[in-house]
Every structure is written in structure tokens, then in C-alpha cells.
Design an enzyme around this catalytic site. Structure first.
Site, short mmCIF file in Angstrom:
data_model
loop_
_atom_site.label_atom_id
_atom_site.label_comp_id
_atom_site.label_asym_id
_atom_site.label_seq_id
_atom_site.Cartn_x
_atom_site.Cartn_y
_atom_site.Cartn_z
N SER A 1 -4.36 2.67 4.91
CA SER A 1 -4.60 1.99 3.63
C SER A 1 -4.52 0.47 3.78
O SER A 1 -5.31 -0.28 3.22
CB SER A 1 -3.58 2.48 2.60
N LYS B 1 0.81 -1.22 0.00
CA LYS B 1 0.00 0.00 0.00
C LYS B 1 0.85 1.27 0.00
O LYS B 1 0.55 2.24 0.68
CB LYS B 1 -0.99 0.01 1.19
N HIS C 1 7.25 -7.02 -2.47
CA HIS C 1 7.03 -6.35 -1.19
C HIS C 1 8.00 -6.89 -0.14
O HIS C 1 7.90 -6.54 1.04
CB HIS C 1 5.60 -6.59 -0.69
#
Length: 253
Positions: free
Chosen positions: A96, A48, A66
Site C-alpha cells: 500500500s 497506510k 504517524h
């Protein structure tokens, strides 16, 4: 066929101290042995953090991750690949990520906002602590080919940040091409693009009625979620965890 309970909302599993999805852990040997090529471009972010803006940049092969820096497959370092890291301020990431946890059912149940914020602060979320993630890549940029960008800068002046990327990649594009990239990678356009907004995913996987995958794309939305007490506690903890780092974030623009 596995029932949804066995696929979704499962507990996270650990790899070298980092919480990951069970599906990643099951394939970890393949992840670890991934063979990068010298001309690969790696885009890395904490979840995010707004990587979609870079998706249309020209490159031989675009790889996204990630993973925290310590879990990146060795072949990326061995091949001296170029890496672009995008970082976003912790408060907006927490908000988020909470909405993402609610709608994307591969995550464990997020609980209340208060409960999730505690998990975020203690690093009990997928891909581990935000603090270690952003600091790890920040330090690594000193001796590797890493362009470190900030989400807030991209929101403030996307053209300037795209020019940084082009320079990093050694690309010289005409003005009209740059403007097309700016248009197609704007939040408004990406929000409408089915290849970017994940609307093609089934409701069992991602429930867009709970929260859209691309929700607001703004800096400073945390103010609509943090209570005064949460903000004070977060700031105190943040100061301690980021002590000694030269990394600076803006929580609004």
C-alpha cells in the site's frame, strides 16, 4: 512561487534518526511543542494502516499522527491522553505504501517495487521502520492509556472493533448510531467520500490516475505483488526484527 521540483519528490530529512518529510522537519519546533489537552483523543498509525475507520468516533478533539512513539510531543504523556493505535501487517503496508509513494508526490521517487521493498525493509521510508513503529507503541501500551487495534480485525468484524473503541472512550451509543458509524466508515463509503479519499487534492500533489488514495482496503493483497523470493527474504528478515516481541499479525483473513 516555488517550482514543483522544489516542493515535490524531495529527499527525506532526519529527526532523531527518523526519516521525515522536509515540510515536517521545517516545522519541527512547533510539532515538538504541541500542547495536548487532557480530553484529546490521539489516533496513531504507521502510514497506510487504515485509520480512517475511526475518524467519525465521538471525541472532544481528534488528533492524528504517524509519528513513532519516541517522537510524540511530551504533552500527550503529561496530560495522560487516551490513544488509539491501529497496526496493519507489514506485507500489506509495504504494498500500500509503495502505491502511495507513486501517487503522492511529497514522497521521494519510490523506484521499482523491488527497490521500494528494500527501502521499506531497511526503514528508509517516511516515519522510519515499520518494525520499530509497531513494537514501540505495543510496548508503550503497558503503562499508558493506549488501545491497540489491528487492521485485519477491523476488516473481519468492524462492529466488534467499534465496540472496543466505544468501551475505551467510555461511550454508550444506541444500536442505530453504531450501525450508522459502521456504514459511513466502511471502505466503500469512505472511498466515495471526498473528505476521506483526497480527490480534492491537485494532480500535482496526488495523482489518482497512478493509484487512488484508497486503493483496495483488503488484507492479503501482498500476494499479488511479492515474488516467492521476495516473500522468503522478507519472512527471514521479519523473524529477526520481530524476535522477542509478543506482537502477532495476520497476513490474511
Amino acid at each position: 512561487m516555488e517550482n514543483n521540483q522544489s516542493i515535490y519528490r524531495r529527499k527525506l530529512e532526519m529527526v532523531r534518526g527518523i526519516p521525515l518529510f522536509w515540510s515536517i522537519v521545517e516545522e519541527w519546533a512547533q510539532v515538538e511543542s504541541f500542547q495536548a489537552r487532557p480530553d484529546d483523543l490521539l489516533i496513531s498509525t504507521y502510514p497506510k494502516s487504515g485509520v480512517a475507520k475511526l475518524a467519525e468516533m465521538p471525541s472532544p478533539r481528534l488528533v492524528k499522527t504517524h509519528l513513532p512513539v519516541q517522537l510524540l510531543p511530551d504533552s500527550f504523556w503529561e496530560n495522560n491522553c487516551k490513544i488509539i493505535y491501529v497496526a496493519r501487517n507489514a506485507k500489506d503496508v509495504a504494498v500500500s505504501y509503495y502505491h502511495f509513494y507513486q501517487m503522492a508526490k511529497i514522497h521521494p521517487e519510490p523506484g521499482t517495487w523491488d527497490e521500494f521493498l528494500e527501502k521499506f525493509v531497511t526503514g528508509e521510508v517516511v516515519f522510519g521502520p515499520w518494525y520499530d513503529h509497531v513494537k514501540g507503541w505495543w510496548e508503550k501500551r503497558k503503562d499508558k492509556r493506549i488501545l491497540y487495534l489491528f487492521y485485519e480485525d477491523m476488516k473481519e468484524d468492524p462492529k466488534r472493533e467499534i465496540q472496543k473503541v466505544l468501551q475505551f472512550l467510555g461511550k454508550d451509543l444506541k444500536e442505530d448510531v453504531v450501525n450508522k458509524i459502521l456504514h459511513h466508515t466502511s471502505f466503500q463509503e469512505m472511498q466515495k467520500n471526498p473528505t476521506a479519499n483526497y480527490k480534492m487534492m491537485s494532480k500535482a500533489q496526488m495523482d489518482h490516475s497512478v493509484s487512488p488514495f484508497m486503493r483496495k482496503g483488503m488484507a492479503g493483497d501482498w500476494k499479488n505483488h511479492f515474488t516467492v523470493a521476495q516473500n522468503e527474504a522478507f519472512d527471514s528478515d521479519y523473524k529477526e526484527k520481530m524476535k522477542g516481541s509478543t506482537l502477532q499479525f495476520r497476513t490474511e483473513i
